[in-house]
Design an enzyme around this catalytic site. Sequence first.
Site, PDB file in Angstrom:
ATOM      1  N   LYS A  10      -5.190 -10.691  -6.120  1.00  0.00           N
ATOM      2  CA  LYS A  10      -6.401 -11.033  -5.359  1.00  0.00           C
ATOM      3  C   LYS A  10      -7.535 -10.049  -5.678  1.00  0.00           C
ATOM      4  O   LYS A  10      -7.277  -8.889  -6.031  1.00  0.00           O
ATOM      5  CB  LYS A  10      -6.120 -11.089  -3.853  1.00  0.00           C
ATOM      6  CG  LYS A  10      -5.829  -9.780  -3.232  1.00  0.00           C
ATOM      7  CD  LYS A  10      -5.841  -9.848  -1.710  1.00  0.00           C
ATOM      8  CE  LYS A  10      -5.685  -8.422  -1.226  1.00  0.00           C
ATOM      9  NZ  LYS A  10      -5.774  -8.139   0.124  1.00  0.00           N
ATOM     10  N   LYS A  23     -11.124  -4.589  -2.875  1.00  0.00           N
ATOM     11  CA  LYS A  23     -11.976  -3.398  -2.919  1.00  0.00           C
ATOM     12  C   LYS A  23     -11.227  -2.229  -3.526  1.00  0.00           C
ATOM     13  O   LYS A  23     -11.822  -1.297  -4.046  1.00  0.00           O
ATOM     14  CB  LYS A  23     -12.366  -3.003  -1.488  1.00  0.00           C
ATOM     15  CG  LYS A  23     -13.333  -3.917  -0.821  1.00  0.00           C
ATOM     16  CD  LYS A  23     -13.592  -3.411   0.605  1.00  0.00           C
ATOM     17  CE  LYS A  23     -13.430  -4.515   1.607  1.00  0.00           C
ATOM     18  NZ  LYS A  23     -13.228  -4.100   2.975  1.00  0.00           N
ATOM     19  N   LYS A  43       0.836  -1.205   0.000  1.00  0.00           N
ATOM     20  CA  LYS A  43       0.000   0.000   0.000  1.00  0.00           C
ATOM     21  C   LYS A  43       0.863   1.245   0.000  1.00  0.00           C
ATOM     22  O   LYS A  43       0.508   2.258  -0.590  1.00  0.00           O
ATOM     23  CB  LYS A  43      -0.939   0.009   1.212  1.00  0.00           C
ATOM     24  CG  LYS A  43      -2.048  -1.006   1.085  1.00  0.00           C
ATOM     25  CD  LYS A  43      -3.138  -0.790   2.118  1.00  0.00           C
ATOM     26  CE  LYS A  43      -4.218  -1.853   1.981  1.00  0.00           C
ATOM     27  NZ  LYS A  43      -5.191  -1.827   3.070  1.00  0.00           N
TER      28      LYS A  43
HETATM   29  P1  TYM Z   1     -10.429  -6.412   4.740  1.00  0.00           P
HETATM   30  O1  TYM Z   1     -11.500  -5.465   5.104  1.00  0.00           O
HETATM   31  O2  TYM Z   1      -9.473  -6.070   3.672  1.00  0.00           O
HETATM   32  O3  TYM Z   1     -11.053  -7.821   4.372  1.00  0.00           O
HETATM   33  C1  TYM Z   1     -12.022  -8.440   5.202  1.00  0.00           C
HETATM   34  C2  TYM Z   1     -11.889  -9.959   5.168  1.00  0.00           C
HETATM   35  O4  TYM Z   1     -12.008 -10.431   3.823  1.00  0.00           O
HETATM   36  C3  TYM Z   1     -10.869 -11.236   3.495  1.00  0.00           C
HETATM   37  N1  TYM Z   1     -10.550 -11.028   2.065  1.00  0.00           N
HETATM   38  C4  TYM Z   1     -10.400 -12.019   1.192  1.00  0.00           C
HETATM   39  N2  TYM Z   1     -10.503 -13.351   1.317  1.00  0.00           N
HETATM   40  C5  TYM Z   1     -10.336 -14.100   0.197  1.00  0.00           C
HETATM   41  N3  TYM Z   1     -10.053 -13.578  -1.024  1.00  0.00           N
HETATM   42  C6  TYM Z   1      -9.933 -12.240  -1.199  1.00  0.00           C
HETATM   43  N4  TYM Z   1      -9.680 -11.745  -2.416  1.00  0.00           N
HETATM   44  C7  TYM Z   1     -10.117 -11.401  -0.059  1.00  0.00           C
HETATM   45  N5  TYM Z   1     -10.085 -10.047   0.123  1.00  0.00           N
HETATM   46  C8  TYM Z   1     -10.356  -9.846   1.434  1.00  0.00           C
HETATM   47  C9  TYM Z   1      -9.758 -10.728   4.404  1.00  0.00           C
HETATM   48  O5  TYM Z   1      -8.751 -11.687   4.577  1.00  0.00           O
HETATM   49  C10 TYM Z   1     -10.514 -10.445   5.676  1.00  0.00           C
HETATM   50  O6  TYM Z   1     -10.698 -11.632   6.433  1.00  0.00           O
HETATM   51  N6  TYM Z   1      -7.286  -5.675   8.579  1.00  0.00           N
HETATM   52  C11 TYM Z   1      -8.458  -6.374   8.122  1.00  0.00           C
HETATM   53  C12 TYM Z   1      -9.684  -6.055   8.927  1.00  0.00           C
HETATM   54  C13 TYM Z   1      -9.520  -6.247  10.402  1.00  0.00           C
HETATM   55  C14 TYM Z   1      -9.607  -7.472  11.099  1.00  0.00           C
HETATM   56  C15 TYM Z   1      -9.418  -7.125  12.462  1.00  0.00           C
HETATM   57  C16 TYM Z   1      -9.803  -8.791  10.704  1.00  0.00           C
HETATM   58  C17 TYM Z   1      -9.306  -5.253  11.309  1.00  0.00           C
HETATM   59  N7  TYM Z   1      -9.252  -5.789  12.546  1.00  0.00           N
HETATM   60  C18 TYM Z   1      -9.415  -8.111  13.461  1.00  0.00           C
HETATM   61  C19 TYM Z   1      -9.810  -9.775  11.697  1.00  0.00           C
HETATM   62  C20 TYM Z   1      -9.614  -9.429  13.043  1.00  0.00           C
HETATM   63  C21 TYM Z   1      -8.763  -5.981   6.677  1.00  0.00           C
HETATM   64  O7  TYM Z   1      -8.333  -4.967   6.207  1.00  0.00           O
HETATM   65  O8  TYM Z   1      -9.623  -6.826   6.046  1.00  0.00           O
END
Ligand code: TYM
Length: 336
Positions: free
Chosen positions: A199, A202, A113
């Site tokens: 991957k 968003k 990023k």
């Molecule tokens: P975020 O918001 O980017 O994504 C949320 C969840 O979706 C999963 N994910 C995917 N899984 C499979 N294939 C993909 N292409 C894909 N894109 C996203 C992510 O692995 C995630 O599980 N930092 C985290 C959010 C967060 C969090 C936490 C998660 C903040 N605090 C505490 C667990 C526990 C994030 O940015 O996810």
Amino acid sequence: MGKPRIFSGIQPTGDLHLGNYLGAIRNWVEGQSHYDNFFCVVDLHAITVSHNPAALAADTHSVAALYLSCGIELEHASIFVQSHVSAHSELAWLLNCITPLNWLQDMVQFKEKAIKQGENVGAGLLNYPVLMAADILLYDTDKVPVGEDQKQHLELTRDIAARLNYLYGTEEKPVLKLPEPVIRTEGARVMSLTDGTRKMSKSDPSDMSRINLLDPPDLIQQKIKRCKTDSVRGLTFDDSERPECSNLLTLYMILSNQTKESVTQKCADMGWGQFKPLLTETAIAALKPIQDKYYEIMAEPGYLDHVLKQGRERAEAIANPTLAKVKAALGYSMPL
Ligand code: TYM
């Protein structure tokens, strides 16, 4: 002994897509009755990159509504918003002070990023995994179901907890519990529709690269029609040689609840002209109940606010005592 606890969250930045659903939410839903679940809309994470203040509250509501419409049940889970529980920010500060800088600089997502943002990299982007660690550790979490891309952040969370325990706890009385990541093999890394080596995300500027959970049927059809494929005859699961084909077959397999063997057999002699309509129909059918429920929830005034208020109360009842425990271990005292 109560049920083991699960914590997970998603950022309210842009629409949720099939990667979020298959990598995370679907797994939360499946095992929910066996756990005490906390599912958070992590809105403090959403401002680590430039964001639109006018959209933040609506996006936060929308993600919470999607948790419910994907099948999270309030009997088993608390749904809440990160910024409503101030213990998250406070613990993040305490943890920042014991986290070595180079641990954060080594995070792959930070590096990726930071490259994208060029000179305009905020300190929040670097510190974001510490806030994520605070999210998880506040709830004495046992398991954290996430997609593959969060694995490194989960390892960091464990390292931070272990360091705090080493510095301020005793072996018999650790301050924080070390959580386990739960990453499924199938769906843990859903790939982009326009490039099978990246991957689904968003933040991809092209909306054609992802299927969003709220995409209407004609848009889903268009996206699958135009998605990248290859010119090899017959369809096979082959991640390294045929990333697009493998990704599309995996989507079909999970969304239609079939095994890899049955999809392998069924699609071995298919061409894209036959497979794409099948995948389209499957994706539309799988998302329809989620979309119907979503619009139902959004149409009920006050319902979501009630859910989030209740979620906040339940979250605070666990998070505040954990924060107090950490503060006491660090030497803070507060008159009653
Ligand atoms: P975020 O918001 O980017 O994504 C949320 C969840 O979706 C999963 N994910 C995917 N899984 C499979 N294939 C993909 N292409 C894909 N894109 C996203 C992510 O692995 C995630 O599980 N930092 C985290 C959010 C967060 C969090 C936490 C998660 C903040 N605090 C505490 C667990 C526990 C994030 O940015 O996810």
